[in-house]
Design an enzyme around this catalytic site. Structure first.
Site, PDB file in Angstrom:
ATOM      1  N   HIS A 125       0.783  -1.224   0.000  1.00  0.00           N
ATOM      2  CA  HIS A 125       0.000   0.000   0.000  1.00  0.00           C
ATOM      3  C   HIS A 125       0.822   1.285   0.000  1.00  0.00           C
ATOM      4  CE1 HIS A 125      -3.125  -2.939   0.234  1.00  0.00           C
ATOM      5  NE2 HIS A 125      -3.778  -2.043  -0.455  1.00  0.00           N
TER       6      HIS A 125
ATOM      7  N   GLU B 267     -10.554 -11.420  -7.766  1.00  0.00           N
ATOM      8  CA  GLU B 267      -9.184 -11.463  -7.248  1.00  0.00           C
ATOM      9  C   GLU B 267      -8.879 -12.787  -6.569  1.00  0.00           C
ATOM     10  OE1 GLU B 267      -8.663  -8.108  -4.601  1.00  0.00           O
ATOM     11  OE2 GLU B 267     -10.697  -8.245  -3.859  1.00  0.00           O
TER      12      GLU B 267
ATOM     13  N   ASP C  95      -4.109  -9.156  -5.930  1.00  0.00           N
ATOM     14  CA  ASP C  95      -4.421 -10.350  -5.143  1.00  0.00           C
ATOM     15  C   ASP C  95      -4.541 -11.596  -6.013  1.00  0.00           C
ATOM     16  OD1 ASP C  95      -4.441  -9.624  -2.407  1.00  0.00           O
ATOM     17  OD2 ASP C  95      -6.262  -8.461  -2.754  1.00  0.00           O
TER      18      ASP C  95
ATOM     19  N   CYS D 109      -8.379  -3.376 -12.081  1.00  0.00           N
ATOM     20  CA  CYS D 109      -7.927  -2.292 -11.213  1.00  0.00           C
ATOM     21  C   CYS D 109      -6.674  -2.661 -10.438  1.00  0.00           C
ATOM     22  CB  CYS D 109      -9.042  -1.848 -10.273  1.00  0.00           C
ATOM     23  SG  CYS D 109      -9.654  -3.181  -9.240  1.00  0.00           S
TER      24      CYS D 109
END
Ligand code: PEP
Ligand code: MG
Length: 567
Positions: free
Chosen positions: A187, A429, A453, A500
């Site tokens: 992140h 994902e 993921d 995404c």
């Protein structure tokens, strides 16, 4: 030269500032000379007061009285004789080291405030925590850095940066980040790209190798870092920086143009955001909408659940900011590497495979419903699409949709308005979802493939683990086959399919995805214009041949070198 993972492009030259934001590990020690410990503690209080007064004065000059009031409140906590007196007593009576004694007392105060019924008082617990952290670092002789109040432009060096670090920091003064841990999809890396700040992550022990004020050069694209470079290196990187900046200027020409291939296929080029503040970067880079709003950041940077009203305000801001452009808002995806301090979840052996995202929301229905109410209420301010994360079975999807219907009914009963045409989609994902995407497609309006993921679950490679990062690749043939399957299954049911995950903005991946027929590409702000330039230079016809070719290949390395050669 050190080599980490290039996480956010750009060449940076500047002085280092070490950010110590790791949780403090304070040992309990029995001491003989309580006088020394008492003085150490009182000295730390004095230093903390001086630091806070400076920050308050600067805040009141530069950020206004409202921000300054926060630091004023922090100063008042330090003025409170109770916490100071109780710590001194504890040091004397129990013969304890200053840091431990103070931490114990501060924790008692934090607990008392946290237990209060009144929301305002509850929030004071966070202030006490902030202040006590500062005092503890001063007791331990660590440098206390206020990221919101940086004196000079610096390169931040940290083990990792927390969301609150990135949220509060003075962006203008941060030349770049270098961190010990993380990969391209951790992140901090994602955040750096959306703030358009160059960064290298996964450097292992950069915090040990660098001292404050060391001069550093780094390349956020290649992951190269040089500490105390020589003249020649400085010259070389200054040249590189100039040509990188020229390239960025060249990209400006893509603004206002369509994301269309040479043979006329138009796709949607949208952006990923974490907070309403990130819209600025997206609009600057001419995004055609938001393909992923990671709402968990609303929940993370605080010590209690955000209320419906607070969430509503954030969603409304984003929807209004984007006018009528599409905005895909993802429901809470907490767990994995994102934790909430106030939501107690048992320690798990495998948090990425654990109690997270939609699993948690289906279990804690109240949390989920509050978010859905806020989303529905905000839907009248723009073009909202709701997306569920981490769906691994049809049952979960249906359960999530059922709760959404219930929430709509509640609003109907209360006479509260919401948009009638909200598209509902899900992330793909988890491999099990990709494998049954033919069935899932019948129940949603869109899919968005979350490769960050999907790669880790398909290849069993932890996305945060630097040691096995060479195995983590969107070009893994197994991953590519799943992506193709999802796009085909979506199209068979006439729904649109987006992506995404970070792979959507990968230059080498774009031709493959165009060839497979992906409809929407969602990425960090800084990748949008480079992606548009690539899309505008390709023909779908050629891309189809490329995707067919790579689907026949057996290894990620082979695929990557083939792509390097032809592009
Ligand atoms: C993904 O998994 O690809 C994704 C976009 O979600 P996140 O990175 O927030 O897990
Ligand atoms: Mg994900």
């Amino acid at each position: 030269m050190l080599l980490g993972k290039g996480a956010s492009p750009g060449i940076t030259l500047g002085k280092a500032l070490i950010v110590e934001n790791e949780t403090l590990n304070i040992e309990k020690k029995t001491i003989e000379n309580t006088e020394i410990e008492k003085n150490k503690f009182l000295e730390a209080i004095k230093t903390s007061k001086e630091q806070l007064s400076k920050v308050r004065d600067k805040a009141s000059k530069e950020l206004g009285e409202e921000k300054a009031a926060i630091f004023e409140a922090h100063l008042m906590i330090l003025e409170d004789p109770e916490m100071v007196d109780q710590t001194i007593n504890k040091i004397e009576n129990e013969k304890l080291n200053a840091a431990y004694a103070f931490q114990e007392i501060a924790n008692q105060f934090i607990m008392i405030f946290e237990a209060m019924d009144n929301e305002y008082m509850k929030e004071r617990a966070a202030d006490i925590k902030d202040v006590s952290d500062r005092v503890l670092r001063n007791v331990l002789g660590e440098t206390v850095v206020d990221l919101s109040m940086l004196e000079k432009s610096v390169i931040l060096i940290a083990n990792d940066l927390t969301p609150s670090d990135t949220a509060t920091m003075d962006k203008e003064k941060v030349l770049g980040f270098l961190t010990n841990i993380g990969g391209k999809t951790s992140h901090t890396a994602i955040m750096a790209r959306s703030l358009e700040i160059p960064a290298v992550v996964g450097l292992g022990d950069i915090t040990d190798k660098v001292k404050n004020r060391d001069f550093i050069i780094f390349n956020g694209e290649t992951g190269e870092v040089i500490i105390s470079p020589n003249e020649e290196q400085i010259k070389k990187y200054k040249r590189l920086k100039e040509s990188y900046e020229n390239e960025r200027k060249e990209l400006e020409k893509c603004k206002g143009k369509k994301s269309v291939t040479l043979d006329g296929r138009e796709v949607e080029l949208v952006g990923n955001i974490g907070t309403p503040k990130d819209i600025e970067g997206l609009l600057k880079n001419d995004a055609e909408g938001v393909g992923l709003y990671r709402t968990e950041f609303i929940y993370m940077d605080r010590d209690s659940m955000p209320t419906e009203e607070e969430q509503f305000e954030s969603y409304k801001k984003v929807l209004e900011g984007l006018r009528d452009k599409p905005v895909v808002i993802r429901t809470l995806d907490i767990g994995g590497d994102k934790k909430l301090p106030y939501l107690k979840i048992d320690e798990e052996m495998n948090p990425f495979l654990g109690y997270r995202a939609i699993r948690l929301c289906l279990d804690k229905k109240e949390i989920f419903k509050t978010q859905l109410r806020a989303l529905l209420r905000a839907s009248v301010y723009g073009n909202l699409k709701i997306m569920f994360p981490m769906i691994s079975s049809l049952d979960e999807l249906l359960a999530a949709k059922e709760i959404l219907s219930e929430t709509k009914k509640d609003l109907d009963t209360e006479g509260i308005a919401y948009a009638q045409n909200i598209e509902v989609g899900m992330m793909i994902e988890v491999p099990s979802a990709a494998l049954i995407s033919d069935l899932l497609a019948k129940h949603v309006d869109f899919f968005s493939i979350g490769t960050n993921d999907l790669i880790q679950y398909t290849t069993a490679v932890d996305r945060m683990n630097e040691k096995i990062h060479h195995l983590y690749s969107p070009f893994n043939p197994g991953v590519l086959r799943l992506i193709k399957m999802v796009i085909d299954n979506g199209h068979k049911e006439n729904i649109w399919v987006g992506m995404c995950g970070e792979a959507a903005g990968d230059e080498k991946m774009i031709p493959i995805l165009l060839g497979m027929g992906l409809d929407e590409f969602s990425m960090s702000a800084s990748s949008i214009l480079p992606a548009r330039k690539i899309i505008r230079s390709l023909k779908v016809e050629d891309c189809k041949k490329i995707s067919d070719k790579v689907l026949s290949m057996g290894s990620a390395n082979e695929i990557e070198s083939y792509l390097k050669n032809i592009l």
